[in-house]
Write an enzyme that holds these catalytic residues in place. Structure first.
Site, mmCIF file in Angstrom:
data_model
loop_
_atom_site.group_PDB
_atom_site.id
_atom_site.type_symbol
_atom_site.label_atom_id
_atom_site.label_comp_id
_atom_site.label_asym_id
_atom_site.label_seq_id
_atom_site.Cartn_x
_atom_site.Cartn_y
_atom_site.Cartn_z
ATOM 1 N N LYS A 194 0.855 -1.187 0.000
ATOM 2 C CA LYS A 194 0.000 0.000 0.000
ATOM 3 C C LYS A 194 0.888 1.233 0.000
ATOM 4 O O LYS A 194 1.936 1.260 0.677
ATOM 5 C CB LYS A 194 -0.895 -0.031 1.236
ATOM 6 C CG LYS A 194 -1.941 1.075 1.328
ATOM 7 C CD LYS A 194 -2.801 0.864 2.568
ATOM 8 C CE LYS A 194 -3.903 1.888 2.694
ATOM 9 N NZ LYS A 194 -4.755 1.640 3.885
ATOM 10 N N SER A 275 -9.440 1.238 2.846
ATOM 11 C CA SER A 275 -8.672 2.101 1.965
ATOM 12 C C SER A 275 -7.553 1.381 1.213
ATOM 13 O O SER A 275 -6.928 1.943 0.317
ATOM 14 C CB SER A 275 -8.057 3.242 2.780
ATOM 15 O OG SER A 275 -7.183 2.739 3.789
ATOM 16 N N SER A 299 -9.695 -1.222 6.848
ATOM 17 C CA SER A 299 -9.066 -0.995 5.545
ATOM 18 C C SER A 299 -8.242 -2.143 4.997
ATOM 19 O O SER A 299 -7.839 -2.120 3.842
ATOM 20 C CB SER A 299 -8.203 0.267 5.606
ATOM 21 O OG SER A 299 -9.019 1.408 5.746
#
Length: 612
Positions: A194, A275, A299
């Site tokens: 990420k 996310s 997330s």
């Protein structure tokens, strides 16, 4: 790929041909056990040479011992490999032993390949880390930013591919393997991170165009752990800008005022969750072997739910957050996202540890096993007690059906499933808000002061809110009031932060209270885990995602099936989540593995097949 049984029979046949008349074994010097590169019992318990790994050296010892019986003096050192317990070492025992060897000279298929598959093929010389890494680069190039026939939108799952440095790291891993053999289960394995994890070889944008130039000079601590184990850091995955939402909309790498959305590879008309949506989409579409996300309020687990992945939200304090762009440190934690529980366990091993730069990690001292893979047992559910709260199931037709089926699967594997009555204080746990509002300004500024590249102009949340290179609706525009996302959060005062997240803050005390209530419930009921649906197909269930972050306790989510043709969103996946006590990741991974091996619910996205 050739199956383990086929490979075992081939090896056994060759062994029989050359050693049919062997009846005794020479003395074998057993060296002091080395640090085990892989500790899953299936691959270690028949070790004969003391290196905690079953390999061709063990096979050579076993072949030389063919014909040894229980009356021979050498039997005590060989009895472990008498897999059929008949008191004599035969070709059948050699076949059983060979199944434990991480070595496969059959054809290698990249799509859905596990870490074991990759290591076995690389060990056999069938492929190399350079070849695997290049194959993933090719898949990203061919698939990520295009609309596939039969699809609606691009995936947009990757922000940056570090091709040059990744291929160099892969070549180094190949050289290490050639010289020293398998030194780590992550040796040469490509990983997508990420884009809030600092990497010294790729920018860290946190999904924001305003930080496109944020090239840090150091890696995040978790990334250091991955590199130390020989992993290849391949790419930075897209994410919802600054991780504040579940939509995975980002402005990184885009012209001012422009954004992209991350799509699910199973249904590109749907978003990938967030996310950590880019990690979810990229790993589901086989753009890397393993992925890492971060989870404040869901997330890691929500994109895992949307993309049929295993996701691990560790105990807060198991893995250092140092060098990760924060959202709310009271609840932030980083963890793996993978196509299997085994892969997730291997990935988790590399990133745990006490780190002075993140003092909360001191809590883990003495509570972390040598390897989480040692807990992976297909019978782990047998004899356990699993609880669930009916109100957490929700009303979605697909989820209700799948979760009830999952409970039956748990029972079929030997678990006692207990319906729980929510204890006093339960509602307050689920109702507690995320720290992403009160904490973001404070925690982000600490990151900025420590790591943000000096060339980046937006050096506070207030300045970010005024940048043209952000999601327009989140900052200062003529149409936005002062409560736009970044504006409102930039106005949180130090006093308000302390009242919320300080030592005596309302949020701090509620999280501690939540942990105590859930731990007491588990102890009183003798529970090994609490289970609930992570979410619905391409949707969430009220406050389910809040149980883990509002207690700090770990959770593992694993696919439990897909919506059928008569239900809304046919094919949409939903996961079951296992929550346990602090630092019980090994137990949870074992339970999830047992469930996964009994059900095998993950499917492969049809729009992203092997490249021709």
């Amino acid at each position: 790929m050739r199956t383990p049984i086929t490979r075992a029979l081939a090896i056994a046949s060759a062994a029989a041909a050359v050693s049919a008349f062997a009846v005794s074994t020479p003395a074998v010097a057993v060296e002091e056990a080395a640090s085990a590169p892989f500790l899953m019992p299936f691959y270690t318990e028949l070790d004969l040479t003391g290196d905690e790994l079953v390999d061709t050296d063990d096979l050579a010892v076993a072949v030389a011992a063919l014909g040894t019986t229980s009356t021979d003096a050498a039997w005590p050192g060989l009895q472990a490999i008498d897999v059929d317990d008949d008191g004599v070492l035969t070709v059948a025992d050699i076949a059983g032993l060979s199944q434990r060897i991480i070595y496969d000279d059959g054809p290698f298929e990249l799509v859905e390949a596990s870490v074991i598959d990759m290591q076995a093929a690389m060990n056999a010389g069938v492929t190399t880390s350079v070849e695997i890494t290049q194959a993933y680069i090719n898949r990203i190039s061919a698939y990520d930013r295009v609309v596939r026939e039969g699809g609606e939108r691009p995936l947009n799952s990757i922000v940056t591919v570090g091709a040059t440095t990744a291929l160099a790291a892969a070549a180094a891993a190949d050289a290490e393997r050639a010289e020293s053999g398998l030194t780590s289960m992550l040796l040469g394995i490509p990983v997508a991170l990420k884009d809030n994890y600092n990497t010294l070889d790729m920018p860290t944008t946190a999904g924001c165009g305003c930080w496109d130039a944020n090239q840090t000079t150091t890696d995040a601590t978790m990334v250091e752990g991955l590199r130390a184990e020989g992993a290849v850091i391949l790419a930075k995955a897209s994410m919802d800008e600054f991780a504040v939402n579940l939509s995975s909309t980002f402005s990184a790498g885009q012209p001012a005022g422009s954004t992209l959305d991350v799509s699910s590879p199973y249904n590109t008309g749907r978003n990938a969750g967030g996310s950590s949506g880019g990690t979810g989409a990229s790993i589901a579409a086989n753009f890397a072997a393993l992925g890492f996300g971060t989870d404040t309020g869901g997330s890691i687990r929500i994109p895992s739910n949307y993309n049929q992945l295993v996701g691990v939200r560790p105990t807060v304090g198991l893995a250092s957050r140092d060098g990760i762009v924060p959202l709310a440190l009271s609840q932030d934690t980083g963890g793996p996202m993978a196509r299997s529980v085994l892969d997730a366990a291997v990935a988790l091993d590399a990133v745990v540890g006490v780190d002075e730069a993140d003092p909360i990690t001191a809590r883990q001292a003495g509570l972390v096993p040598e390897s989480y893979t040692a807990s992976l047992d297909a019978s782990a559910l047998e004899g356990t007690t699993i609880g669930y709260v009916p109100a957490m199931i929700g009303s979605n037709a697909s989820t209700v059906r799948l979760f009830n089926a999952a409970l039956e699967d748990l029972r079929a594997q030997g678990a006692t499933v207990v319906e729980l009555t929510a204890p006093e204080g339960w509602a307050a746990i689920l109702a507690e808000g995320s720290g992403s509002g009160p904490e973001f300004n404070h925690d982000l500024q600490n990151y900025i002061d420590s790591y943000l590249n000096p060339s980046v102009a937006a050096r506070s949340l207030a300045q970010i809110s005024q940048s043209p290179n952000i999601i327009p609706s989140r900052g200062v525009t003529a149409s936005n009031p002062a409560n736009a996302t970044y504006v409102a959060r930039s106005l949180v005062t130090p006093e308000a932060y302390e009242a919320w997240a300080g030592p005596e803050g309302t949020h701090t005390t509620q999280l501690a209270r939540g942990k105590q209530i859930v731990t007491d419930l588990m102890n009183a009921q003798g529970l090994d885990a609490i289970v609930y649906p992570t979410g619905n197909p391409y949707g969430t269930i009220g406050t389910n995602m809040r149980l883990s972050p509002n207690t700090g306790m770990p959770a593992v989510t694993v696919p439990m099936g897909q919506a059928n043709a008569t239900e809304p969103i046919p094919g949409g996946g939903a996961n079951i989540e296992f929550l346990g006590r602090d630092f019980a990741e090994g137990d949870l991974l074992g339970l999830a593995y047992s469930y996964e091996q009994a059900t095998h619910h993950r499917t492969t996205p049809a729009l992203y097949p092997a490249l021709g």
